[in-house]
Design an enzyme around this catalytic site. Structure first.
Site, short mmCIF file in Angstrom:
data_model
loop_
_atom_site.label_atom_id
_atom_site.label_comp_id
_atom_site.label_asym_id
_atom_site.label_seq_id
_atom_site.Cartn_x
_atom_site.Cartn_y
_atom_site.Cartn_z
N HIS A 102 -52.61 48.43 -9.61
CA HIS A 102 -51.20 48.67 -9.92
C HIS A 102 -50.80 47.89 -11.17
CE1 HIS A 102 -51.70 49.33 -5.59
NE2 HIS A 102 -50.69 50.16 -5.65
N LYS B 168 -57.14 54.47 -6.08
CA LYS B 168 -55.69 54.54 -6.30
C LYS B 168 -55.35 53.77 -7.58
CE LYS B 168 -51.19 53.34 -4.26
NZ LYS B 168 -50.50 52.50 -3.25
#
Length: 295
Positions: free
Chosen positions: A113, A139
């Site tokens: 992230h 992700k």
């Protein structure tokens, strides 16, 4: 798979999430304020009733964890006793390889992230490749400062051999949350009230967006049809709330301009357009009149 992100501070947060018509919950345990022993029974219930992702996000990547890495690893190891379907650990974290070794039947989501922006494509690809070498699911999530940032992130879907979740946060990246579903992202995250990331859509808003694009639940039989009804119901509720908000703003403008609240000509046009749904729209129009009166 649409997954509700749940900031778990106390057991009641999980209890409320279980009331939502979602098949998947991401339990964000970096928010936990109550003792784990107090929350454990409802965490077990969640893992038994839903597809569960357990996450203890570190602060470096937007989480609320306040302890050290050894303590965080110990919490992850304990949470694996829940037999969750997924466990999400940052690919850059030193504990990620050790969690990968002990995860058992759980699938590891190796995540990255960036809340500061969106790096060049070659950097994004290197992040995805590192995550793919470590986890079962990749992700990569960044913050979009302009719409083009989101396009770079979306290009990661299908770029590595592992299933890939990729989208951009922030207002400029909101469209990527919907586009990712159309491109084949295996997991899409929504809010059940309190957002855990900038630009996160509520479940009802997400349903409305997906249905507008012709995207419906996969699978067949009664469960899929019931899920489809949940999507439609959620989308309807979101749009009705939006209609009431617009009508409330109209009521304020009418009062400021000295105009009457009721407009019989406009109302007749709306009801004619409603066609077979006239009876339903008569009720909706009455609700909108009421909010204009008190605006």
């Amino acid at each position: 798979m649409i997954c509700g992100a749940v900031p778990v501070r106390r057991p009641r947060d999980v209890e409320r999430a279980l009331e939502a018509p979602l098949t998947c919950l991401e339990l964000r345990l970096d928010y936990l304020e109550a003792p784990l022993s107090e929350a454990w029974p409802v965490l077990e219930e969640a893992a038994a009733r839903r597809t569960v992702i357990v996450t203890v996000r570190r602060r470096e990547e937007g989480g609320h964890w306040r302890g050290g890495e050894e303590e965080r690893e110990a919490l992850y190891r304990k949470l694996l006793d829940l037999n969750p379907h997924y466990v999400d650990v940052e690919a850059e974290s030193p504990i990620a390889p050790r969690i990968a070794e002990v995860k058992g039947r759980a699938k590891l989501i190796a995540s990255r992230h960036d809340f500061g922006g969106t790096p060049p494509l070659e950097v994004l690809r290197s992040w995805a490749e590192k995550a793919a070498a470590l986890g079962d699911v990749v992700k990569v999530v960044t913050y979009a400062r302009e719409p083009a940032d989101g396009l770079r992130v979306l290009s990661l879907i299908g770029a590595v051999e592992k299933p890939t979740v990729a989208f951009a946060m922030g207002p400029a990246g909101a469209y990527t949350r919907v586009a990712a579903a159309a491109l084949g992202s295996p997991i899409m995250y929504v809010s059940l009230g309190e957002a855990t990331a900038p630009g996160q859509l509520t479940a009802d808003a997400y349903y409305a967006a997906l249905l507008a694009l012709g995207i419906t639940p996969s699978g067949g039989g009664l469960p899929a049809l019931r899920e489809a009804l949940d999507w439609v119901d959620g989308g309807l509720m979101y749009l009705l709330k939006k209609r009431l908000e617009v009508c409330r703003d109209m009521g304020r403008l009418k009062k400021d301009a000295g105009l009457p609240i009721y407009d019989d000509v406009r109302e007749a046009q709306v009801l004619r357009r409603a066609g077979d749904f006239k009876q339903i729209f008569e009720l909706v129009v009455q609700m909108c009149k009421a909010v204009q009166l008190v605006a």
